[in-house]
Design a protein around this motif. Structure first.
Motif, short mmCIF file in Angstrom:
data_model
loop_
_atom_site.label_atom_id
_atom_site.label_comp_id
_atom_site.label_asym_id
_atom_site.label_seq_id
_atom_site.Cartn_x
_atom_site.Cartn_y
_atom_site.Cartn_z
N ILE A 1 0.75 -1.13 -0.14
CA ILE A 1 0.15 -0.03 0.08
C ILE A 1 0.87 1.34 0.16
O ILE A 1 0.59 2.14 -0.83
N GLN A 2 1.89 1.05 0.68
CA GLN A 2 2.94 2.37 0.91
C GLN A 2 3.61 2.72 -0.42
O GLN A 2 3.61 3.82 -0.87
N TRP A 3 3.86 1.58 -1.35
CA TRP A 3 4.50 1.86 -2.47
C TRP A 3 3.54 2.31 -3.60
O TRP A 3 3.57 2.96 -4.46
N LEU A 4 2.27 1.77 -3.43
CA LEU A 4 1.05 2.06 -4.44
C LEU A 4 0.79 3.60 -3.92
O LEU A 4 0.98 4.51 -5.30
N GLN A 5 0.79 4.20 -2.98
CA GLN A 5 0.52 5.52 -2.84
C GLN A 5 1.55 6.20 -3.30
O GLN A 5 1.22 7.38 -3.92
N ALA A 6 2.78 5.77 -3.19
CA ALA A 6 4.11 6.70 -3.63
C ALA A 6 4.20 6.57 -4.91
O ALA A 6 4.28 7.58 -5.53
N GLY A 7 3.81 5.48 -5.55
CA GLY A 7 3.86 5.21 -7.13
C GLY A 7 2.89 6.16 -7.65
O GLY A 7 3.18 6.79 -9.01
N SER A 8 1.70 5.90 -7.19
CA SER A 8 0.40 6.75 -7.95
C SER A 8 1.05 8.37 -7.66
O SER A 8 0.46 9.20 -8.66
N GLY A 9 1.31 8.70 -6.39
CA GLY A 9 1.53 10.06 -6.38
C GLY A 9 2.49 10.45 -7.32
O GLY A 9 2.74 11.57 -7.65
N ALA A 10 3.68 9.71 -7.49
CA ALA A 10 4.91 10.22 -8.47
C ALA A 10 4.53 10.41 -9.72
O ALA A 10 4.98 11.19 -10.43
N TYR A 11 3.66 9.32 -10.22
CA TYR A 11 2.87 9.41 -11.40
C TYR A 11 2.35 10.96 -11.70
O TYR A 11 2.43 11.49 -12.62
N LEU A 12 1.41 11.22 -10.70
CA LEU A 12 0.43 12.34 -10.61
C LEU A 12 1.51 13.50 -10.68
O LEU A 12 1.35 14.46 -11.48
N LEU A 13 2.43 13.35 -10.29
CA LEU A 13 3.49 14.46 -9.84
C LEU A 13 4.06 15.00 -11.48
O LEU A 13 4.07 15.90 -11.77
N PHE A 14 4.53 13.97 -12.08
CA PHE A 14 5.03 13.87 -13.39
C PHE A 14 3.64 14.39 -14.15
O PHE A 14 4.18 15.15 -15.16
N PHE A 15 2.68 13.75 -14.16
CA PHE A 15 1.64 14.14 -14.96
C PHE A 15 1.28 15.73 -14.83
O PHE A 15 1.06 16.65 -15.71
N PHE A 16 1.10 16.22 -13.54
CA PHE A 16 0.80 17.60 -13.31
C PHE A 16 1.71 18.61 -14.09
O PHE A 16 1.38 19.32 -14.67
N LEU A 17 3.07 18.19 -13.79
CA LEU A 17 3.88 18.86 -14.41
C LEU A 17 3.77 19.33 -15.87
O LEU A 17 3.94 20.36 -16.47
N ASN A 18 3.74 17.95 -16.64
CA ASN A 18 3.56 18.07 -18.17
C ASN A 18 2.30 18.69 -18.66
O ASN A 18 2.35 19.29 -19.38
N HIS A 19 1.33 17.99 -17.91
CA HIS A 19 -0.34 18.43 -18.36
C HIS A 19 -0.34 20.03 -18.19
O HIS A 19 -0.62 20.59 -19.31
N VAL A 20 -0.04 20.56 -16.95
CA VAL A 20 -0.46 22.08 -16.90
C VAL A 20 0.47 22.89 -17.63
O VAL A 20 0.14 23.82 -18.50
N ARG A 21 1.95 22.40 -17.81
CA ARG A 21 2.79 22.98 -18.77
C ARG A 21 2.23 22.99 -20.45
O ARG A 21 1.97 24.06 -21.20
N GLU A 22 1.83 21.71 -20.54
CA GLU A 22 1.31 21.76 -22.06
C GLU A 22 0.09 22.54 -22.44
O GLU A 22 -0.24 23.24 -23.27
N ILE A 23 -0.66 22.58 -21.28
CA ILE A 23 -2.15 23.30 -21.65
C ILE A 23 -1.87 24.79 -21.82
O ILE A 23 -2.37 25.41 -22.50
N PHE A 24 -1.15 25.28 -20.93
CA PHE A 24 -0.83 26.70 -20.82
C PHE A 24 0.26 27.15 -22.15
O PHE A 24 -0.15 28.21 -22.33
N LEU A 25 1.00 26.25 -22.42
CA LEU A 25 1.78 26.46 -23.65
C LEU A 25 0.63 26.56 -24.79
O LEU A 25 0.75 27.64 -25.69
N ALA A 26 -0.10 25.73 -24.94
CA ALA A 26 -1.52 25.68 -26.05
C ALA A 26 -2.04 26.92 -26.19
O ALA A 26 -2.36 27.77 -26.87
#
Ligand code: HEM
Length: 207
Positions: free
Chosen positions: A81-106
């Protein structure tokens, strides 16, 4: 402990937006027009400067505090569970950085209207569909799984099966919702004709 509370608090703000945003994509199952109409109504709230500033600040805080948790707990973390929480959180971290950057660039640099076609465009410019399909699928799944993990730790006094269900149920719901959204963007439920201006973003012909 204080940082964990603040992380939970800003998660509430981000999750509120995520609910509206995911609902918007689910409405898209009924067609592009329905998606656009919902987005236009929702934008009248989340694009208010004060609301957008609050949302972006919460996301920035979520990224910084999440990164601190991933790094700080690296050596002490044990159990699935601890690794699932950290893994899903780490993916969201990567996604937020990329997604918000691409939306604002667009929005501000290209510029295009970041509507349904923007979200769908990567599916129609090979080979980008092999990136955007898992990229979006995992994002929606990670939101549900990460929230399920948080619920698991909240239910300390409940039985083990009840706590497992607190993760399994959101994860299964997230899996189904992710799949439906990705299939609709990929044009499985109705034909999607992405205007060439959106495809040009992926082809690097935006200037
Ligand atoms: C299938 C997955 C997704 C697709 C196709 C998608 C697509 C989009 C699009 C088209 C926009 C622009 C909205 C607008 O102009 O009004 C947007 C904005 C945004 N999305 Fe997503 N999104 C997805 C998943 C997510 C998830 C899971 C989150 C997590 C909360 C998220 C967070 C955001 C944020 C923070 C914005 C910027 C809002 C703003 O200030 O304008 N997205 N997304």
């Amino acid at each position: 402990m204080r940082l964990r509370h603040l992380h939970g608090l800003s998660a509430l703000i981000v999750a509120s937006y995520a609910c509206v945003h995911i609902a918007n994509h689910l409405v898209g199952l009924a067609g592009i027009e329905a998606h656009m109409a919902f987005m236009s109504a929702a934008r009248s709230v989340y694009r208010l400067p004060a609301v957008e500033a609050l949302l972006l600040s919460a996301i920035a805080f979520q990224i910084c505090s999440g990164l601190a948790f991933v790094i700080r707990g690296w050596k002490q973390r044990e159990g699935f569970i601890q690794w699932l929480q950290a893994g899903s959180g780490a993916y969201l971290l990567f996604f937020f950085l990329n997604h918000v950057r691409e939306i604002f660039l667009a929005r501000f640099v290209v510029p295009v209207d970041t509507n349904f076609y923007f979200g769908a465009s990567g599916f129609y410019v090979p080979p980008f569909q092999f990136f955007v399909a898992p990229y979006y699928f995992l994002a929606v799944l990670a939101v549900f799984t990460h929230l399920g993990c948080a619920l698991y730790w909240q239910l300390q006094t409940r039985s083990r099966p009840a706590r497992i269900l607190a993760i399994a149920l959101p994860a299964v719901v997230g899996f189904v919702i992710s799949l439906l959204i990705v299939l609709s963007l990929a044009g499985v439920f109705y034909p999607v004709e992405v205007p060439s201006g959106y495809k040009a973003i992926y082809n690097g012909q935006t200037s």
